[in-house]
Scaffold this motif. Structure first.
Motif, PDB file in Angstrom:
ATOM      1  N   ALA A  59       0.833  -1.210   0.000  1.00 29.50           N
ATOM      2  CA  ALA A  59       0.000   0.000   0.000  1.00 29.50           C
ATOM      3  C   ALA A  59       0.862   1.252   0.000  1.00 29.50           C
ATOM      4  N   ALA A  60       1.918   1.254   0.804  1.00 23.60           N
ATOM      5  CA  ALA A  60       2.808   2.417   0.873  1.00 23.60           C
ATOM      6  C   ALA A  60       3.497   2.662  -0.459  1.00 23.60           C
ATOM      7  N   ARG A  61       3.958   1.611  -1.094  1.00 27.91           N
ATOM      8  CA  ARG A  61       4.667   1.764  -2.361  1.00 27.91           C
ATOM      9  C   ARG A  61       3.731   2.226  -3.474  1.00 27.91           C
ATOM     10  N   ALA A  62       2.512   1.702  -3.492  1.00 22.93           N
ATOM     11  CA  ALA A  62       1.545   2.151  -4.492  1.00 22.93           C
ATOM     12  C   ALA A  62       1.245   3.634  -4.322  1.00 22.93           C
ATOM     13  N   PHE A  63       1.129   4.060  -3.071  1.00 22.07           N
ATOM     14  CA  PHE A  63       0.802   5.458  -2.800  1.00 22.07           C
ATOM     15  C   PHE A  63       1.971   6.380  -3.146  1.00 22.07           C
ATOM     16  N   THR A  64       3.156   6.043  -2.678  1.00 22.72           N
ATOM     17  CA  THR A  64       4.300   6.937  -2.878  1.00 22.72           C
ATOM     18  C   THR A  64       4.787   6.951  -4.320  1.00 22.72           C
ATOM     19  N   ARG A  65       4.440   5.938  -5.091  1.00 25.11           N
ATOM     20  CA  ARG A  65       4.781   5.946  -6.514  1.00 25.11           C
ATOM     21  C   ARG A  65       4.193   7.184  -7.185  1.00 25.11           C
ATOM     22  N   VAL A  66       3.020   7.585  -6.741  1.00 28.32           N
ATOM     23  CA  VAL A  66       2.357   8.768  -7.287  1.00 28.32           C
ATOM     24  C   VAL A  66       2.704  10.009  -6.471  1.00 28.32           C
ATOM     25  N   TRP A  67       2.734   9.871  -5.148  1.00 26.70           N
ATOM     26  CA  TRP A  67       3.002  11.017  -4.269  1.00 26.70           C
ATOM     27  C   TRP A  67       4.376  11.624  -4.555  1.00 26.70           C
ATOM     28  N   SER A  68       5.359  10.805  -4.872  1.00 28.39           N
ATOM     29  CA  SER A  68       6.706  11.322  -5.107  1.00 28.39           C
ATOM     30  C   SER A  68       6.729  12.285  -6.288  1.00 28.39           C
ATOM     31  N   ASP A  69       5.937  12.016  -7.319  1.00 30.03           N
ATOM     32  CA  ASP A  69       5.875  12.927  -8.461  1.00 30.03           C
ATOM     33  C   ASP A  69       5.204  14.242  -8.097  1.00 30.03           C
ATOM     34  N   VAL A 290      -3.017  12.876  -4.346  1.00 26.33           N
ATOM     35  CA  VAL A 290      -2.762  11.529  -4.855  1.00 26.33           C
ATOM     36  C   VAL A 290      -4.070  10.824  -5.205  1.00 26.33           C
ATOM     37  N   PHE A 291      -5.103  11.014  -4.396  1.00 25.10           N
ATOM     38  CA  PHE A 291      -6.344  10.274  -4.570  1.00 25.10           C
ATOM     39  C   PHE A 291      -7.046  10.604  -5.894  1.00 25.10           C
ATOM     40  N   ASP A 292      -6.771  11.779  -6.428  1.00 27.83           N
ATOM     41  CA  ASP A 292      -7.405  12.183  -7.680  1.00 27.83           C
ATOM     42  C   ASP A 292      -6.561  11.861  -8.902  1.00 27.83           C
ATOM     43  N   ALA A 293      -5.383  11.307  -8.705  1.00 28.01           N
ATOM     44  CA  ALA A 293      -4.481  11.013  -9.821  1.00 28.01           C
ATOM     45  C   ALA A 293      -4.854   9.675 -10.459  1.00 28.01           C
ATOM     46  N   PRO A 294      -5.095   9.639 -11.766  1.00 26.09           N
ATOM     47  CA  PRO A 294      -5.417   8.370 -12.431  1.00 26.09           C
ATOM     48  C   PRO A 294      -4.331   7.321 -12.226  1.00 26.09           C
ATOM     49  N   GLU A 295      -3.083   7.769 -12.098  1.00 24.20           N
ATOM     50  CA  GLU A 295      -1.989   6.826 -11.907  1.00 24.20           C
ATOM     51  C   GLU A 295      -2.124   6.048 -10.595  1.00 24.20           C
ATOM     52  N   TYR A 296      -2.757   6.677  -9.604  1.00 23.37           N
ATOM     53  CA  TYR A 296      -2.912   5.986  -8.326  1.00 23.37           C
ATOM     54  C   TYR A 296      -3.883   4.822  -8.446  1.00 23.37           C
ATOM     55  N   LYS A 297      -4.933   5.009  -9.202  1.00 27.74           N
ATOM     56  CA  LYS A 297      -5.876   3.911  -9.399  1.00 27.74           C
ATOM     57  C   LYS A 297      -5.180   2.726 -10.059  1.00 27.74           C
ATOM     58  N   ASP A 298      -4.304   2.999 -11.007  1.00 23.21           N
ATOM     59  CA  ASP A 298      -3.547   1.929 -11.655  1.00 23.21           C
ATOM     60  C   ASP A 298      -2.612   1.252 -10.653  1.00 23.21           C
ATOM     61  N   GLY A 304      -3.124  -5.134  -5.998  1.00 21.66           N
ATOM     62  CA  GLY A 304      -4.107  -6.158  -5.676  1.00 21.66           C
ATOM     63  C   GLY A 304      -5.191  -5.717  -4.708  1.00 21.66           C
ATOM     64  N   THR A 305      -5.362  -4.403  -4.527  1.00 21.95           N
ATOM     65  CA  THR A 305      -6.381  -3.885  -3.615  1.00 21.95           C
ATOM     66  C   THR A 305      -7.597  -3.396  -4.400  1.00 21.95           C
ATOM     67  N   PRO A 306      -8.806  -3.807  -4.041  1.00 26.52           N
ATOM     68  CA  PRO A 306      -9.989  -3.258  -4.710  1.00 26.52           C
ATOM     69  C   PRO A 306     -10.057  -1.746  -4.521  1.00 26.52           C
ATOM     70  N   TRP A 307     -10.365  -1.018  -5.578  1.00 23.79           N
ATOM     71  CA  TRP A 307     -10.422   0.437  -5.481  1.00 23.79           C
ATOM     72  C   TRP A 307     -11.452   0.886  -4.454  1.00 23.79           C
ATOM     73  N   GLU A 308     -12.484   0.082  -4.233  1.00 22.36           N
ATOM     74  CA  GLU A 308     -13.516   0.432  -3.256  1.00 22.36           C
ATOM     75  C   GLU A 308     -12.955   0.558  -1.835  1.00 22.36           C
ATOM     76  N   PHE A 309     -11.785  -0.013  -1.583  1.00 28.08           N
ATOM     77  CA  PHE A 309     -11.180   0.068  -0.260  1.00 28.08           C
ATOM     78  C   PHE A 309     -10.399   1.367  -0.055  1.00 28.08           C
ATOM     79  N   ILE A 310     -10.164   2.097  -1.135  1.00 29.76           N
ATOM     80  CA  ILE A 310      -9.390   3.332  -1.036  1.00 29.76           C
ATOM     81  C   ILE A 310     -10.282   4.435  -0.476  1.00 29.76           C
ATOM     82  N   GLU A 311      -9.817   5.053   0.603  1.00 28.32           N
ATOM     83  CA  GLU A 311     -10.615   6.079   1.275  1.00 28.32           C
ATOM     84  C   GLU A 311      -9.698   7.004   2.059  1.00 28.32           C
TER      85      GLU A 311
END
Length: 338
Positions: A59-69, A290-298, A304-311
């Motif tokens: 989860a941290a890596r998925a998030f920071t992949r976008v946050w770092s940019d 980050v939450f509004d970035a299309p890259e984060y959804k990808d 492997g996390t359902p997008w519905e769990f993102i909050e």
């Protein structure tokens, strides 16, 4: 953005009515801003109090992949598992500079159970604050597909005449608290059986070794053809189509239990929060983007996390969740401590 509450910065958190009361106790309202400088000017260091490659790490890596940019700096991870998170928290709070470049990424409920039951070498919320949650993983109860229990009411009725056995990965877990609270509210008798790991706990319930399993929802979605979800320990079922339309337990039973869930969350030392308000505002503002970035959804899909769990969960809601878990963990400490 998927939100639990309104967007919040450090200043709005301190100025809100609920936080003003908390700030008096925490000493957060009187700090003067530190000398302003470019931020960030170097990479961030993140303490993860669990092992590399686990759900928190992904989860941290998925998030920071976008946050770092967005924020313009990289995130470097260190893993310090042990004692249900205590090792990582104590290292972070005792051996990392409080400068906002050092962050902790953890899971509120399991780690606040640790705090309430293990007497660690730190104080919450005096020593640190949860800044923002990025996802939720609701606790659930389920039974094997061939179980005689069709509904949660069936399980409760049986539990009023005999002991219901529920497997769990470990006793100090939010789903254990959920099962104990449910038993207390309904008069059923429950025995929690720890299996020392999620896979073993799930296998015991699927094979009928126990009556059912109390666990996080995400870990059981892949078993949907072998199990029947009976209920969710939160106000809504985020993925009804993946969980045989299992109802929220409060709704099904007319109860008012608090939400019991995992919340993977960014945390910061209190000293850094007080000393560097501009840095904290930058952190929170870019984090929310980050939450509004299309890259984060990808990135979430790849993790492997359902997008519905993102909050997104703001600081106030994080503190409320943490305090609720602390109170419940102390209430059921004898069981949680084994």
């Amino acid at each position: 953005m998927t939100k639990h509450a309104k967007s919040i910065t450090r200043r709005s958190f301190l100025n809100s009515s609920a936080a003003v009361a908390g700030a008096g106790a925490l000493g957060l309202g009187t700090a003067s801003p530190a000398f302003a400088q470019e931020f960030p000017s170097r990479d961030f260091s993140v303490v993860i109090p669990t092992g590399e490659g686990g759900g928190v790490d992904r989860a941290a890596r998925a998030f920071t992949r976008v946050w770092s940019d967005i924020i313009g700096a990289n995130f470097e991870f260190g893993y310090y598992p042990g004692a249900s998170g205590q090792v990582g928290y104590e290292l972070y709070l005792n051996r990392r500079d409080a400068d906002v470049y050092n962050l902790l990424f953890g899971n509120i409920a399991p780690e606040m159970i640790m705090y309430a039951t293990q007497n660690p070498d730190f104080q919450y919320p005096e020593d640190f604050l949860y800044l923002a949650g990025i996802d939720v993983d609701d606790s659930v109860i389920w039974v094997a597909q061939n179980s005689k229990f069709e509904t949660i009411q069936d399980l409760i009725e049986e539990g009023q005449s005999r002991t219901i056995t529920l497997s769990t990965s470990r006793l100090p877990h939010p789903s254990t608290i959920g099962a104990l609270l449910l038993a207390e509210e309904t008069g059923m008798d429950v025995r929690m059986i720890p299996y020392g790991g999620g896979s073993a706990a799930r296998s015991a319930a699927v094979t009928g070794e126990v009556d059912g399993c109390a666990t996080f929802m995400s870990s059981s979605l892949s078993l949907s053809d072998q199990i029947r979800f009976l209920g969710v320990f939160t106000g809504r079922n985020r993925v009804p189509g993946m969980t045989n339309e299992a109802p929220p337990l409060n709704e099904a039973l007319g109860l008012d239990m608090p939400a019991l869930q995992g919340q993977r969350t960014w945390a910061l030392q209190r000293a850094a929060y007080e000393e560097y308000p501009e840095r904290v505002d930058t952190l929170l503002t870019t984090l929310q983007e980050v939450f509004d970035a299309p890259e984060y959804k990808d990135a979430v899909k790849q993790a492997g996390t359902p997008w519905e769990f993102i909050e997104y969960t703001d600081a106030e809601a994080c503190q409320e969740s943490a305090q609720t878990i602390i109170d419940l963990a102390r209430r059921y400490q004898d069981v949680l401590s084994g």
